[in-house]
Design a protein around this motif. Structure first.
Motif, short mmCIF file in Angstrom:
data_model
loop_
_atom_site.label_atom_id
_atom_site.label_comp_id
_atom_site.label_asym_id
_atom_site.label_seq_id
_atom_site.Cartn_x
_atom_site.Cartn_y
_atom_site.Cartn_z
N UNK A 1 0.84 -1.20 0.00
CA UNK A 1 0.00 0.00 0.00
C UNK A 1 0.87 1.24 0.00
N UNK A 2 0.27 2.38 -0.33
CA UNK A 2 1.01 3.62 -0.21
C UNK A 2 0.77 4.21 1.18
N UNK A 3 1.03 5.49 1.37
CA UNK A 3 1.05 6.06 2.72
C UNK A 3 -0.29 6.62 3.19
N UNK A 4 -1.35 6.47 2.43
CA UNK A 4 -2.64 7.05 2.82
C UNK A 4 -3.15 6.45 4.13
N UNK A 5 -3.76 7.27 4.98
CA UNK A 5 -4.27 6.76 6.26
C UNK A 5 -5.30 5.64 6.08
N UNK A 6 -6.04 5.65 4.98
CA UNK A 6 -7.05 4.63 4.74
C UNK A 6 -6.46 3.28 4.38
N UNK A 7 -5.16 3.24 4.13
CA UNK A 7 -4.53 2.00 3.67
C UNK A 7 -4.67 0.85 4.66
N UNK A 8 -4.56 1.13 5.95
CA UNK A 8 -4.63 0.07 6.96
C UNK A 8 -5.97 -0.65 6.94
N UNK A 9 -7.06 0.11 6.89
CA UNK A 9 -8.39 -0.50 6.87
C UNK A 9 -8.61 -1.29 5.58
N UNK A 10 -8.10 -0.78 4.49
CA UNK A 10 -8.26 -1.48 3.22
C UNK A 10 -7.44 -2.76 3.18
N UNK A 11 -6.27 -2.73 3.78
CA UNK A 11 -5.46 -3.95 3.87
C UNK A 11 -6.20 -5.01 4.69
#
Length: 564
Positions: free
Chosen positions: A144-154
């Motif tokens: 993932x890239x650095x966007x804050x939403x990345x963790x939830x999407x992962x």
């Protein structure tokens, strides 16, 4: 909720893990009223609407792996140059390539399935269409890239992978090109097509070692790299540990985890769209320096410089393609091949007219124009021995056919000059990330070429002079009313609008213009270029006005400014 009773009537042809997939699907229900479409960049929208999509992409990627005899498939969570509150997800094929277009409609159908039952039916249809053996193991590598939403999407992606029983490797925060590299390197390790060590250090070592083999002389000209406050900042800092210590570089916009700054007033898209220096570089970039901007996931590159009076000059994807193409055609000649590889260039309609003339007439190279979208450029470039493609936005790379790679490896030079140039060509193959446009790899390539040619930014810019141009967006009721041909350079409908375009373009020296529908919104892109800035702006305004008359929004809903 899709309970056991609601799933009993399903008559599936393939032995999918129904209960696990249905239960996982219920945890990530599709939001009502949202329609998703898989395109060149995969799925992309505001991050708050993406969790159900990313979960389903995990399942699709696992099935893609089964289809490819259990090879690793990549999944990248990123929205590239988009604002921070957007996000997206795309699938990467075993050799680091984009997902084939014949899978895209199935991805779209699966993403839009309203419930678990229809989701399972759509998966079953995919398996039947492509004869997928569901019993085979599956493997996925993701980042993932650095966007804050990345963790939830992962987390959503991981649930999809777990539900279908997929082996997975989490690479964490990486650039998009790094994920493409890792996918290909992992799948080719130990084969005749070995792409490199399948690790991030392996990626850096491959690029840095090739750069060291190619660099001719010390260049004290400072290079300022705008990292767009994205993952490219992390990659650049890590890469510098592998490059020569005298590599003169200043990294700017490196606030990777500061909220709200990703791609904000900086980055490759800002430079291309605004055609001005990012405000944060004022006072950092000085006349005589070179500057370049990455985008949020480091797959686009834009160069620029200031003249002695402080005037800003942009060196976009067209300029990069012209520099690389001219260099490669000369390099190939100096190698002394009995049957030299055919060097060619691929562009889109957005390429500046003078760049096309330079490549075709000055350098004598074959050039192909294709529809907008990296997948179209990549496939067209594969038809050349050495295929160079760049969109004007700075996304591009160089491809080498398998025959060309064999030719380079097996070539026996007859003179010292041929030997030196053949060694260079071998190193260039390693320096270039051919899986996808890679801003960091492309940056090193540009720096090597400028070093070899002894060019500064101004000399590079003087290869040709860009024709002034303007791009305008016009909001319309239905973009499907606008249909094109000839690589999107001519309208087939409305036919009368194309007649108007032809009549207006003919009035301007070096005039060129076209109208094409957006691929993501109900809008139409209007492009115009002419011999002067005034004429390009005037032509664009005329074409935009008529475009609005043919398909604009109803007066009651018309925004205050329909041209943006």
């Amino acid at each position: 909720m899709a309970g056991p009773q609601s799933l009993k009537p399903l008559q599936l042809k393939n032995n999918l893990p129904v209960s696990e997939l249905a239960a996982a699907c219920d945890k990530y229900p599709k939001p009502e009223g949202h329609v998703y479409s898989y395109g060149t960049a995969g799925f992309r929208t505001q991050s708050k609407w993406l969790e159900s999509v990313v979960f389903r992409v995990g399942v699709i990627a696992a099935l893609r792996s089964k289809r490819h005899s259990s090879k690793f498939i990549g999944v990248m969570i990123t929205a590239s140059h988009n604002p921070e509150d957007d996000n997206g997800v795309k699938i990467v094929d075993p050799r680091g390539e984009m997902l084939p277009t014949d899978w895209e409609p199935y991805c779209t159908t699966i993403a839009n399935a309203p419930d678990a039952a229809s989701f399972l039916v759509a998966l079953d249809d995919l398996c039947s269409k492509f004869k997928i053996d569901v019993s085979k193991p599956c493997k996925v590598i993701y980042a993932r890239d650095t966007r804050p939403s990345g963790l939830a999407l992962v987390a959503a992606l991981q649930l999809g992978l777990k539900a279908i029983g997929c082996e997975a490797i989490d690479e964490g925060i990486r650039t998009t090109p790094q994920l493409h590299y890792l996918t290909r390197a992992t799948n080719t390790e130990g084969t005749k097509d070995d792409y490199g060590v399948p690790s991030i250090p392996g990626y850096y070592e491959k690029l840095a070692n090739a750069y060291k083999r190619l660099i001719r002389r010390r260049d004290d000209t400072p290079l300022v790299v705008d990292c767009a406050n994205g993952v490219g900042a992390i990659a650049m800092k890590e890469l510098l540990e592998y490059l020569p210590k005298d590599f003169q570089v200043t990294l700017a916009n490196t606030d990777v985890f500061v909220p709200g700054v990703l791609n904000h007033l900086c980055g490759a898209d800002f430079v291309k769209t605004k055609q001005e220096l990012p405000p944060s570089l004022k006072g950092v970039l000085k006349p005589g320096h070179r500057g370049c901007s990455l985008d949020g996931d480091a797959d686009r590159l834009m160069y620029f410089y200031l003249d002695p009076k402080g005037g800003f000059h942009m060196l976009d994807g067209d300029k990069i393609a012209a520099l690389i193409a001219g260099y490669f055609v000369d390099k190939v000649k100096l190698c002394g091949f009995k049957e030299p590889p055919r060097v060619g260039v691929v562009q889109t309609a957005y390429a500046n007219g003078n760049s096309t003339k330079y490549i075709q007439k000055t350098k004598g190279l074959p050039l192909v124009c294709v529809s907008t979208g990296v997948k179209h450029l990549h496939h067209a470039a594969e038809k050349f021995g050495i295929g160079i493609y760049f969109e004007a936005n700075g996304h591009g790379t160089v491809l080498f056919s398998s025959d060309t790679l064999d030719t380079i490896r097996n070539h026996e030079p007859q003179t010292p000059t041929q030997d030196d140039n053949t060694k260079d060509l071998k190193a260039l193959v390693d320096l270039i990330n051919s899986t996808v446009g890679d801003a960091i790899s492309d940056m090193l390539l540009v720096e090597v070429i400028l070093n070899h040619l002894r060019y500064d930014a101004q000399a590079w810019d003087s290869l040709y002079t860009d024709l002034p141009n303007r791009l305008v967006k016009v909001l319309v009721r239905n973009r499907d009313e606008f249909q094109t041909e000839d690589a999107e350079r001519r309208l087939t409908h409305p036919a009368d609008l194309q007649k108007f375009v032809d009549s207006q373009v003919a009035k301007y020296p070096d005039g060129r213009g076209f109208i094409r529908p957006s691929g993501t919104e109900d809008a139409v892109r209007v492009y115009a270029e002419a011999a002067s800035r005034f004429e390009a702006d005037q032509l664009a305004n005329y074409l935009a006005g008529w475009t609005y008359d043919f398909g604009g929004m109803d007066p009651a809903s018309r925004p205050k400014e329909y041209l943006r």
